[in-house]
Motif scaffolding. Structure first.
Motif, mmCIF file in Angstrom:
data_model
loop_
_atom_site.group_PDB
_atom_site.id
_atom_site.type_symbol
_atom_site.label_atom_id
_atom_site.label_comp_id
_atom_site.label_asym_id
_atom_site.label_seq_id
_atom_site.Cartn_x
_atom_site.Cartn_y
_atom_site.Cartn_z
ATOM 1 N N THR A 1 0.697 -1.213 0.144
ATOM 2 C CA THR A 1 -0.041 -0.297 0.473
ATOM 3 C C THR A 1 0.919 1.137 0.142
ATOM 4 N N PHE A 2 0.604 2.545 -1.086
ATOM 5 C CA PHE A 2 0.850 3.969 -0.684
ATOM 6 C C PHE A 2 1.338 4.467 0.563
ATOM 7 N N GLU A 3 -0.160 3.765 1.187
ATOM 8 C CA GLU A 3 1.337 4.457 2.849
ATOM 9 C C GLU A 3 1.355 3.776 3.702
ATOM 10 N N GLY A 4 2.957 4.684 3.768
ATOM 11 C CA GLY A 4 3.612 3.468 4.580
ATOM 12 C C GLY A 4 4.833 3.221 4.024
ATOM 13 N N ASN A 5 4.620 3.150 2.399
ATOM 14 C CA ASN A 5 5.533 2.517 2.094
ATOM 15 C C ASN A 5 6.164 3.565 0.952
ATOM 16 N N GLY A 6 5.386 4.629 0.653
ATOM 17 C CA GLY A 6 6.082 5.378 -0.653
ATOM 18 C C GLY A 6 5.613 4.985 -2.079
ATOM 19 N N TYR A 7 4.838 3.962 -1.981
ATOM 20 C CA TYR A 7 4.070 2.888 -3.190
ATOM 21 C C TYR A 7 3.721 2.689 -3.129
ATOM 22 N N GLN A 8 2.805 2.157 -4.404
ATOM 23 C CA GLN A 8 2.121 0.652 -4.076
ATOM 24 C C GLN A 8 1.761 -0.165 -5.306
ATOM 25 N N LEU A 9 1.712 -2.186 -4.666
ATOM 26 C CA LEU A 9 0.767 -2.495 -6.349
ATOM 27 C C LEU A 9 0.453 -3.442 -5.465
ATOM 28 N N TRP A 10 -0.894 -4.196 -6.918
ATOM 29 C CA TRP A 10 -1.062 -5.450 -6.973
ATOM 30 C C TRP A 10 -1.082 -6.602 -6.594
ATOM 31 N N LYS A 11 -1.112 -7.480 -6.228
ATOM 32 C CA LYS A 11 -0.616 -8.854 -5.932
ATOM 33 C C LYS A 11 -2.240 -9.730 -7.219
ATOM 34 N N LEU A 12 -2.160 -10.259 -8.431
ATOM 35 C CA LEU A 12 -3.089 -10.288 -9.208
ATOM 36 C C LEU A 12 -3.330 -11.821 -9.660
ATOM 37 N N THR A 13 -4.633 -12.563 -9.639
ATOM 38 C CA THR A 13 -5.134 -13.901 -9.999
ATOM 39 C C THR A 13 -5.467 -12.995 -11.009
ATOM 40 N N ILE A 14 -4.632 -13.866 -12.317
ATOM 41 C CA ILE A 14 -5.580 -14.029 -13.840
ATOM 42 C C ILE A 14 -5.697 -15.493 -14.193
ATOM 43 N N TYR A 15 -6.635 -15.625 -14.874
ATOM 44 C CA TYR A 15 -7.887 -16.053 -15.439
ATOM 45 C C TYR A 15 -7.470 -15.792 -16.995
ATOM 46 N N GLU A 16 -6.477 -17.402 -17.933
ATOM 47 C CA GLU A 16 -5.986 -16.731 -19.221
ATOM 48 C C GLU A 16 -6.296 -15.897 -20.224
ATOM 49 N N HIS A 17 -7.814 -16.661 -19.703
ATOM 50 C CA HIS A 17 -9.453 -16.384 -21.132
ATOM 51 C C HIS A 17 -10.358 -15.234 -20.327
ATOM 52 N N THR A 18 -9.947 -14.048 -20.786
ATOM 53 C CA THR A 18 -10.450 -13.424 -19.625
ATOM 54 C C THR A 18 -10.088 -11.997 -20.296
ATOM 55 N N GLY A 19 -11.615 -10.316 -20.169
ATOM 56 C CA GLY A 19 -10.874 -9.801 -20.811
ATOM 57 C C GLY A 19 -10.012 -10.122 -22.720
ATOM 58 N N THR A 20 -10.029 -8.760 -23.436
ATOM 59 C CA THR A 20 -9.941 -9.287 -24.244
ATOM 60 C C THR A 20 -8.124 -10.111 -24.217
ATOM 61 N N HIS A 21 -8.666 -11.107 -24.987
ATOM 62 C CA HIS A 21 -7.722 -12.426 -24.686
ATOM 63 C C HIS A 21 -7.249 -12.783 -25.793
ATOM 64 N N ILE A 22 -6.334 -13.815 -25.999
ATOM 65 C CA ILE A 22 -6.094 -14.999 -27.340
ATOM 66 C C ILE A 22 -5.950 -15.806 -26.377
ATOM 67 N N ASP A 23 -6.360 -16.616 -27.657
ATOM 68 C CA ASP A 23 -6.713 -18.863 -27.887
ATOM 69 C C ASP A 23 -5.058 -18.621 -28.356
ATOM 70 N N ALA A 24 -4.656 -19.652 -27.944
ATOM 71 C CA ALA A 24 -3.534 -19.777 -28.238
ATOM 72 C C ALA A 24 -3.448 -21.444 -28.890
ATOM 73 N N PRO A 25 -3.400 -22.511 -29.904
ATOM 74 C CA PRO A 25 -3.710 -23.412 -29.896
ATOM 75 C C PRO A 25 -3.431 -24.599 -29.057
ATOM 76 N N LEU A 26 -2.483 -24.559 -27.987
ATOM 77 C CA LEU A 26 -2.335 -25.394 -26.851
ATOM 78 C C LEU A 26 -3.605 -25.435 -26.473
ATOM 79 N N HIS A 27 -4.786 -24.525 -26.371
ATOM 80 C CA HIS A 27 -5.916 -24.157 -25.663
ATOM 81 C C HIS A 27 -6.710 -25.650 -26.076
ATOM 82 N N PHE A 28 -6.653 -25.613 -27.150
ATOM 83 C CA PHE A 28 -7.473 -27.055 -27.798
ATOM 84 C C PHE A 28 -7.004 -28.263 -28.117
ATOM 85 N N THR A 29 -5.233 -28.274 -27.682
ATOM 86 C CA THR A 29 -4.354 -28.995 -28.395
ATOM 87 C C THR A 29 -3.943 -29.622 -26.920
#
Length: 271
Positions: free
Chosen positions: A77-105
């Motif tokens: 968090t920015f408070e007490g650190n002077g900078y901030q960042l998130w830990k993200l858990t992302i599922y591959e096929h979400t938002g604008t995304h790519i389906d690679a050949p490995l998705h269905f092979t």
């Protein structure tokens, strides 16, 4: 060193540099003329306009399974650190995304191994808005491709062929994903159309919907035929109504995590 000597030295240096640049330019011209460049001839002549074909997204963005596609957790968090960042858990096929050949092979090309030259390509946009207004599960058919070619000329090898169904305008509504009774309903490609595009050496297809296949597909025929052929797809594209049917170049910012079946991408068109 005297002033006159210094001036002469500067002149000599400038002339040497000019000769060097002139020689380099001549060499480049010769390479281009001889066909030794790797640039795709069909790339658009950019005039400086960039159209973002990517949706900004968070956990509320529609997904195929209905679960959040990205989760945020404060890591610093920015408070007490002077900078901030998130830990993200992302599922591959979400938002604008790519389906690679490995998705269905089982052992196809991963998103990290997509050929870079396939990620910068001519963009061909097929307008499906009229059909989609009549049928939520409308499909790009061979006749739509033939009509595009009749109006615009041949589809270049290595192109990205994208479907503009107008569905991106529905992204903040339940209708983007399903009908009021909960049935999937959105446009996509037909297998007959993608078989035709495969024969034209098209690099990828794109849709402004949740899936390459239409919502009412029972067999994912496009996924099972297009991806195993070593090609890829882009789902949930935005702003396809802001680019012409032909003439744009698309830059596909594919993620590069090893063994990835796809992933969120930043996709932009240059006009």
């Amino acid at each position: 060193m005297c002033d006159a000597c210094l001036i002469e030295n500067i002149k000599s240096s400038m002339l040497s540099r000019r000769a060097l640049f002139t020689g380099a330019a001549a060499t480049t011209a010769a390479v281009v003329a001889s066909g030794l460049t790797t640039a795709t001839p069909a790339l658009a002549q950019a005039a400086g306009r960039v159209v973002d074909l990517t949706h900004a997204y968070d956990g509320s963005f529609p997904t195929f399974d209905g679960n959040p596609g990205i989760l945020y957790e404060p890591a610093v968090t920015f408070e007490g650190n002077g900078y901030q960042l998130w830990k993200l858990t992302i599922y591959e096929h979400t938002g604008t995304h790519i389906d690679a050949p490995l998705h269905f092979t089982e052992d196809g090309t991963s998103v990290a191994d997509l050929a870079p030259e396939r990620l910068v390509c001519p963009l061909c946009v097929i307008d499906l808005t009229a059909k989609a207004a009549e049928d939520a599960n409308a499909m790009v058919e061979p006749a739509d491709i033939e009509a595009w070619v009749s109006a615009n000329g041949d589809i270049p090898a290595g192109a990205c062929v994208a479907m503009n169904s107008g569905w991106a305008a529905k992204v903040a509504t339940p209708e983007f994903r399903n009908t009021p009774d909960g049935s999937f309903a959105f446009p996509g490609f037909s297998k007959a159309a993608t078989d035709m595009l495969a024969g034209l050496d098209v690099a990828c297809i794109g849709v402004d919907t949740l899936s390459l296949d239409p919502g009412n597909s029972a067999d994912f025929a496009v996924h099972f035929s297009w991806l195993p052929g070593g090609r890829f797809g882009i789902e949930n594209m935005a702003n396809l109504d802001q680019v012409p049917a032909k003439g744009a170049t698309v830059f596909i910012g594919a993620p590069k995590h090893k063994t990835g079946t796809g992933g969120p991408a930043r996709v932009m068109a240059v006009l």
